[in-house]
Design a protein around this motif. Structure first.
Motif, PDB file in Angstrom:
ATOM      1  N   ARG A 107       0.818  -1.211   0.000  1.00  0.00           N
ATOM      2  CA  ARG A 107       0.000   0.000   0.000  1.00  0.00           C
ATOM      3  C   ARG A 107       0.855   1.265   0.000  1.00  0.00           C
ATOM      4  O   ARG A 107       0.324   2.371   0.084  1.00  0.00           O
ATOM      5  N   ASP A 108       2.168   1.083  -0.091  1.00  0.00           N
ATOM      6  CA  ASP A 108       3.056   2.248  -0.109  1.00  0.00           C
ATOM      7  C   ASP A 108       3.353   2.612  -1.555  1.00  0.00           C
ATOM      8  O   ASP A 108       3.589   1.739  -2.392  1.00  0.00           O
ATOM      9  N   ALA A 109       3.351   3.904  -1.834  1.00  0.00           N
ATOM     10  CA  ALA A 109       3.546   4.364  -3.212  1.00  0.00           C
ATOM     11  C   ALA A 109       5.010   4.401  -3.618  1.00  0.00           C
ATOM     12  O   ALA A 109       5.311   4.719  -4.768  1.00  0.00           O
ATOM     13  N   ASN A 110       5.924   4.092  -2.716  1.00  0.00           N
ATOM     14  CA  ASN A 110       7.338   4.216  -3.028  1.00  0.00           C
ATOM     15  C   ASN A 110       8.094   2.975  -2.570  1.00  0.00           C
ATOM     16  O   ASN A 110       8.201   2.711  -1.377  1.00  0.00           O
ATOM     17  N   ALA A 111       8.640   2.234  -3.528  1.00  0.00           N
ATOM     18  CA  ALA A 111       9.378   1.018  -3.185  1.00  0.00           C
ATOM     19  C   ALA A 111      10.791   1.318  -2.709  1.00  0.00           C
ATOM     20  O   ALA A 111      11.393   0.505  -2.000  1.00  0.00           O
ATOM     21  N   GLU A 112      11.335   2.485  -3.076  1.00  0.00           N
ATOM     22  CA  GLU A 112      12.717   2.804  -2.727  1.00  0.00           C
ATOM     23  C   GLU A 112      12.910   2.883  -1.220  1.00  0.00           C
ATOM     24  O   GLU A 112      13.906   2.381  -0.673  1.00  0.00           O
ATOM     25  N   ALA A 127      11.941  13.349   3.020  1.00  0.00           N
ATOM     26  CA  ALA A 127      10.967  14.419   2.782  1.00  0.00           C
ATOM     27  C   ALA A 127      10.549  14.440   1.315  1.00  0.00           C
ATOM     28  O   ALA A 127       9.367  14.615   0.986  1.00  0.00           O
ATOM     29  N   HIS A 128      11.523  14.258   0.421  1.00  0.00           N
ATOM     30  CA  HIS A 128      11.216  14.213  -1.006  1.00  0.00           C
ATOM     31  C   HIS A 128      10.269  13.057  -1.313  1.00  0.00           C
ATOM     32  O   HIS A 128       9.254  13.232  -2.005  1.00  0.00           O
ATOM     33  N   HIS A 129      10.578  11.859  -0.824  1.00  0.00           N
ATOM     34  CA  HIS A 129       9.738  10.698  -1.111  1.00  0.00           C
ATOM     35  C   HIS A 129       8.354  10.840  -0.467  1.00  0.00           C
ATOM     36  O   HIS A 129       7.362  10.369  -1.043  1.00  0.00           O
ATOM     37  N   MET A 130       8.277  11.448   0.688  1.00  0.00           N
ATOM     38  CA  MET A 130       6.991  11.660   1.350  1.00  0.00           C
ATOM     39  C   MET A 130       6.047  12.482   0.475  1.00  0.00           C
ATOM     40  O   MET A 130       4.841  12.206   0.399  1.00  0.00           O
ATOM     41  N   LEU A 213       7.878  20.321  -3.218  1.00  0.00           N
ATOM     42  CA  LEU A 213       6.501  20.304  -3.708  1.00  0.00           C
ATOM     43  C   LEU A 213       6.434  20.353  -5.236  1.00  0.00           C
ATOM     44  O   LEU A 213       5.534  19.776  -5.845  1.00  0.00           O
ATOM     45  N   HIS A 214       7.397  21.017  -5.855  1.00  0.00           N
ATOM     46  CA  HIS A 214       7.441  21.065  -7.320  1.00  0.00           C
ATOM     47  C   HIS A 214       7.782  19.694  -7.919  1.00  0.00           C
ATOM     48  O   HIS A 214       7.545  19.462  -9.116  1.00  0.00           O
ATOM     49  N   ALA A 215       8.336  18.796  -7.114  1.00  0.00           N
ATOM     50  CA  ALA A 215       8.731  17.476  -7.613  1.00  0.00           C
ATOM     51  C   ALA A 215       7.576  16.471  -7.610  1.00  0.00           C
ATOM     52  O   ALA A 215       7.762  15.307  -7.975  1.00  0.00           O
ATOM     53  N   GLN A 216       6.386  16.902  -7.230  1.00  0.00           N
ATOM     54  CA  GLN A 216       5.222  16.022  -7.164  1.00  0.00           C
ATOM     55  C   GLN A 216       5.048  15.241  -8.472  1.00  0.00           C
ATOM     56  O   GLN A 216       5.039  15.817  -9.561  1.00  0.00           O
ATOM     57  N   GLU A 217       4.895  13.928  -8.357  1.00  0.00           N
ATOM     58  CA  GLU A 217       4.789  13.080  -9.545  1.00  0.00           C
ATOM     59  C   GLU A 217       3.352  12.763  -9.947  1.00  0.00           C
ATOM     60  O   GLU A 217       3.112  12.324 -11.080  1.00  0.00           O
TER      61      GLU A 217
END
Length: 296
Positions: A107-112, A127-130, A213-217
């Motif tokens: 259920r996590d959006a980030n595997a890294e 913070a970036h991955h969050m 915030l600009h890095a939002q995917e």
């Protein structure tokens, strides 16, 4: 969408607000949304708009904006630096009874971040991955390290009401006990205004948060129907019954505007991102008097 710069004068505030309110009513009715809350503040003109902006919604992942300012308040106070390394683990205490729980990898959006369990990661990376990929594990690691009370103090110091941070994410025991994080459109706009106006602890730290915030995917909400020249610093949130997006929209030759679009749905309803994108387009048109055809 057109990529030309927009230099039109804004519509009179009352007319723009009335038109925007009618358009949101129409979009909500067409989509079958259970509720929509919208708040807007235009830094270029001072125009404020509120549509059920005081209504509370389950926060979903928009609560991660509160965690972000909690982290950067700790940086401001010298309690940590962005290059500090944090041990990555997947074990947290529930807000109810202190029972242990884990963040489900599925259920996590980030595997890294999940792959880093047992290692360390920089605060800045977490913070970036969050924000950019909405990692739940990164969120709980940062909230656990900074502390719930200290994060709430960050909101208080910024004068932000309308954000109720009560627990980490995926704390199922707390959820079953009726303890959930909540937000209002007003609260999210107030938080993002502090960042946009570089009042969030310092100009440098505000700009650091903006960069994240600009890095939002995830870009199917606020950005989807805006012109190509628009740059959006934002955070989304989506669970079975709510879908949200809140951000700062930068257009050429003008100061930005801040918008929060919160929506609630019955679980079987689709079209959530499309509705948020359409409301975002309506806000853009109201602020720029752009008469181009609406999204279809």
């Amino acid at each position: 969408m057109s990529s030309r710069a927009l230099t039109r004068d804004p519509a009179p505030p009352s007319r723009a607000a009335d038109s925007l309110r009618s358009r949101i009513d129409e979009l909500a009715d067409q989509a079958g949304a259970a509720a929509i809350g919208v708040a807007v503040h235009d830094l270029a003109t001072g125009f404020d708009f509120r549509y059920r902006a005081e209504r509370w919604f389950h926060a979903a992942s928009t609560i991660k904006l509160a965690v972000l300012v909690g982290v950067y308040r700790a940086v401001h106070r010298g309690a940590l630096v962005p290059q500090s390394r944090l041990h990555v683990r997947n074990l947290f205490r529930s807000a109810v009874g202190g029972a242990l729980f884990r963040v489900s990898a599925g259920r996590d959006a980030n595997a890294e971040v999940q792959r880093a369990i047992g290692k360390t990661m920089r605060i800045s990376e977490l913070a970036h991955h969050m924000i950019a990929t909405s990692s739940n594990l990164a969120t709980n690691l940062l909230l656990d390290y900074v502390g719930l009370d200290e994060t709430q103090r960050a909101l208080e110091e910024l004068g932000v009401d309308g954000i109720d941070l009560r627990r980490g994410v995926e704390d199922e025991r707390a959820f079953e006990a009726g303890i959930s994080n909540r937000v209002t459109a007003d609260g999210l706009v107030a938080l993002l205004r502090a960042i946009a106006e570089e009042r969030a602890f310092s100009g440098d730290l505000s700009r650091d948060m903006l960069q994240i915030l600009h890095a939002q995917e995830f870009r199917s909400g606020i950005p989807a129907h805006l012109p190509d020249v628009a740059r959006i610093a934002h955070k989304t949130g989506d669970i079975s019954t709510v879908a949200h997006d809140a951000g700062i929209v930068y257009l050429p030759d003008r100061r930005p505007y801040v918008v929060a679009i919160l929506t609630e749905w019955s679980p079987e309803r689709g079209g959530r991102s499309r509705t948020i994108a359409s409301v975002s387009r309506a806000v853009y048109e109201a602020l720029t008097c752009d008469a181009e055809a609406r999204d279809g």
